[in-house]
Design a protein around this motif. Sequence first.
Motif, PDB file in Angstrom:
ATOM      1  N   GLU A 162      -0.551   9.373   0.502  1.00 50.95           N
ATOM      2  CA  GLU A 162      -1.609   8.436   0.913  1.00 50.95           C
ATOM      3  C   GLU A 162      -1.010   7.084   1.285  1.00 50.95           C
ATOM      4  O   GLU A 162      -1.414   6.458   2.266  1.00 50.95           O
ATOM      5  CB  GLU A 162      -2.632   8.273  -0.214  1.00 50.95           C
ATOM      6  N   ALA A 163      -0.028   6.639   0.501  1.00 48.91           N
ATOM      7  CA  ALA A 163       0.641   5.366   0.793  1.00 48.91           C
ATOM      8  C   ALA A 163       1.334   5.431   2.153  1.00 48.91           C
ATOM      9  O   ALA A 163       1.301   4.459   2.913  1.00 48.91           O
ATOM     10  CB  ALA A 163       1.645   5.036  -0.306  1.00 48.91           C
ATOM     11  N   ALA A 164       1.925   6.573   2.463  1.00 50.90           N
ATOM     12  CA  ALA A 164       2.586   6.738   3.760  1.00 50.90           C
ATOM     13  C   ALA A 164       1.585   6.595   4.896  1.00 50.90           C
ATOM     14  O   ALA A 164       1.864   5.946   5.907  1.00 50.90           O
ATOM     15  CB  ALA A 164       3.279   8.101   3.830  1.00 50.90           C
ATOM     16  N   ARG A 165       0.403   7.173   4.737  1.00 47.84           N
ATOM     17  CA  ARG A 165      -0.623   7.048   5.780  1.00 47.84           C
ATOM     18  C   ARG A 165      -1.081   5.601   5.928  1.00 47.84           C
ATOM     19  O   ARG A 165      -1.281   5.120   7.041  1.00 47.84           O
ATOM     20  CB  ARG A 165      -1.810   7.952   5.476  1.00 47.84           C
ATOM     21  N   VAL A 166      -1.237   4.911   4.808  1.00 52.51           N
ATOM     22  CA  VAL A 166      -1.674   3.510   4.867  1.00 52.51           C
ATOM     23  C   VAL A 166      -0.618   2.647   5.558  1.00 52.51           C
ATOM     24  O   VAL A 166      -0.950   1.803   6.394  1.00 52.51           O
ATOM     25  CB  VAL A 166      -1.962   2.978   3.437  1.00 52.51           C
ATOM     26  N   LEU A 167       0.643   2.871   5.222  1.00 57.44           N
ATOM     27  CA  LEU A 167       1.735   2.094   5.829  1.00 57.44           C
ATOM     28  C   LEU A 167       2.106   2.592   7.224  1.00 57.44           C
ATOM     29  O   LEU A 167       2.888   1.951   7.915  1.00 57.44           O
ATOM     30  CB  LEU A 167       2.981   2.147   4.931  1.00 57.44           C
ATOM     31  N   ARG A 168       1.561   3.753   7.586  1.00 54.78           N
ATOM     32  CA  ARG A 168       1.852   4.383   8.879  1.00 54.78           C
ATOM     33  C   ARG A 168       3.338   4.691   9.039  1.00 54.78           C
ATOM     34  O   ARG A 168       3.957   4.388  10.055  1.00 54.78           O
ATOM     35  CB  ARG A 168       1.324   3.545  10.034  1.00 54.78           C
ATOM     36  N   VAL A 169       3.886   5.267   7.973  1.00 48.18           N
ATOM     37  CA  VAL A 169       5.262   5.746   7.976  1.00 48.18           C
ATOM     38  C   VAL A 169       5.238   7.178   7.449  1.00 48.18           C
ATOM     39  O   VAL A 169       4.211   7.664   6.977  1.00 48.18           O
ATOM     40  CB  VAL A 169       6.195   4.866   7.100  1.00 48.18           C
ATOM     41  N   GLY A 170       6.354   7.830   7.499  1.00 50.01           N
ATOM     42  CA  GLY A 170       6.436   9.185   6.988  1.00 50.01           C
ATOM     43  C   GLY A 170       6.532   9.219   5.474  1.00 50.01           C
ATOM     44  O   GLY A 170       6.945   8.248   4.830  1.00 50.01           O
ATOM     45  N   ARG A 171       6.168  10.354   4.925  1.00 49.61           N
ATOM     46  CA  ARG A 171       6.225  10.556   3.476  1.00 49.61           C
ATOM     47  C   ARG A 171       7.657  10.376   2.975  1.00 49.61           C
ATOM     48  O   ARG A 171       7.894   9.757   1.929  1.00 49.61           O
ATOM     49  CB  ARG A 171       5.723  11.963   3.163  1.00 49.61           C
ATOM     50  N   THR A 172       8.622  10.864   3.736  1.00 52.50           N
ATOM     51  CA  THR A 172      10.026  10.743   3.356  1.00 52.50           C
ATOM     52  C   THR A 172      10.450   9.280   3.272  1.00 52.50           C
ATOM     53  O   THR A 172      11.228   8.902   2.398  1.00 52.50           O
ATOM     54  CB  THR A 172      10.916  11.489   4.371  1.00 52.50           C
ATOM     55  N   THR A 173       9.916   8.459   4.161  1.00 52.44           N
ATOM     56  CA  THR A 173      10.223   7.022   4.131  1.00 52.44           C
ATOM     57  C   THR A 173       9.724   6.394   2.843  1.00 52.44           C
ATOM     58  O   THR A 173      10.419   5.579   2.228  1.00 52.44           O
ATOM     59  CB  THR A 173       9.601   6.312   5.349  1.00 52.44           C
ATOM     60  N   VAL A 174       8.529   6.764   2.413  1.00 55.08           N
ATOM     61  CA  VAL A 174       7.991   6.221   1.156  1.00 55.08           C
ATOM     62  C   VAL A 174       8.892   6.627  -0.005  1.00 55.08           C
ATOM     63  O   VAL A 174       9.227   5.795  -0.859  1.00 55.08           O
ATOM     64  CB  VAL A 174       6.531   6.674   0.919  1.00 55.08           C
ATOM     65  N   TYR A 175       9.314   7.891  -0.050  1.00 50.89           N
ATOM     66  CA  TYR A 175      10.202   8.326  -1.131  1.00 50.89           C
ATOM     67  C   TYR A 175      11.543   7.594  -1.075  1.00 50.89           C
ATOM     68  O   TYR A 175      12.114   7.258  -2.115  1.00 50.89           O
ATOM     69  CB  TYR A 175      10.394   9.835  -1.098  1.00 50.89           C
ATOM     70  N   ALA A 176      12.040   7.316   0.118  1.00 52.46           N
ATOM     71  CA  ALA A 176      13.295   6.562   0.260  1.00 52.46           C
ATOM     72  C   ALA A 176      13.122   5.131  -0.244  1.00 52.46           C
ATOM     73  O   ALA A 176      14.010   4.580  -0.897  1.00 52.46           O
ATOM     74  CB  ALA A 176      13.754   6.566   1.712  1.00 52.46           C
ATOM     75  N   LEU A 177      11.970   4.519   0.058  1.00 53.42           N
ATOM     76  CA  LEU A 177      11.695   3.162  -0.426  1.00 53.42           C
ATOM     77  C   LEU A 177      11.580   3.143  -1.948  1.00 53.42           C
ATOM     78  O   LEU A 177      12.027   2.189  -2.605  1.00 53.42           O
ATOM     79  CB  LEU A 177      10.410   2.619   0.208  1.00 53.42           C
ATOM     80  N   LEU A 178      11.008   4.188  -2.514  1.00 52.91           N
ATOM     81  CA  LEU A 178      10.923   4.298  -3.978  1.00 52.91           C
ATOM     82  C   LEU A 178      12.321   4.408  -4.576  1.00 52.91           C
ATOM     83  O   LEU A 178      12.654   3.714  -5.540  1.00 52.91           O
ATOM     84  CB  LEU A 178      10.079   5.510  -4.379  1.00 52.91           C
ATOM     85  N   LYS A 179      13.148   5.265  -3.998  1.00 55.45           N
ATOM     86  CA  LYS A 179      14.503   5.479  -4.504  1.00 55.45           C
ATOM     87  C   LYS A 179      15.343   4.211  -4.398  1.00 55.45           C
ATOM     88  O   LYS A 179      16.141   3.905  -5.279  1.00 55.45           O
ATOM     89  CB  LYS A 179      15.165   6.623  -3.748  1.00 55.45           C
ATOM     90  N   ALA A 180      15.151   3.455  -3.311  1.00 50.57           N
ATOM     91  CA  ALA A 180      15.915   2.224  -3.100  1.00 50.57           C
ATOM     92  C   ALA A 180      15.415   1.071  -3.971  1.00 50.57           C
ATOM     93  O   ALA A 180      16.062   0.035  -4.066  1.00 50.57           O
ATOM     94  CB  ALA A 180      15.836   1.822  -1.627  1.00 50.57           C
TER      95      ALA A 180
END
Length: 96
Positions: free
Chosen positions: A20-38
């Motif tokens: 859901e966060a990926a849709r709100v930010l208009r990025v891919g799900r993988t990008t959200v997980y990468a931002l979490l990891k970083a």
Amino acid sequence: MSDPQREIWAGDPLLLTPEEAARVLRVGRTTVYALLKAGDLTPVHIGRSCRLSRAELERYVKQLEARSPRTPNGRRRTSRGQNGVLDLIHNPPDGT
């Protein structure tokens, strides 16, 4: 036609899944997980579930806006650190 982003915010959920966060930010799900990891996004863990608060997404976007350099005309720069690139094309280091 319904907008998925508006549907997410319409009910004002306190926490969002990474999808859901990926849709709100208009990025891919993988990008959200990468931002979490970083460490760029801080999750809330409930049991084994990972969620992101609306406030955390807003904080992240404000941080991005603050980091974006702007030119005197108010537009964002699209490239950084490439000041000498054209000099290398016209004056190669080997002298040719």
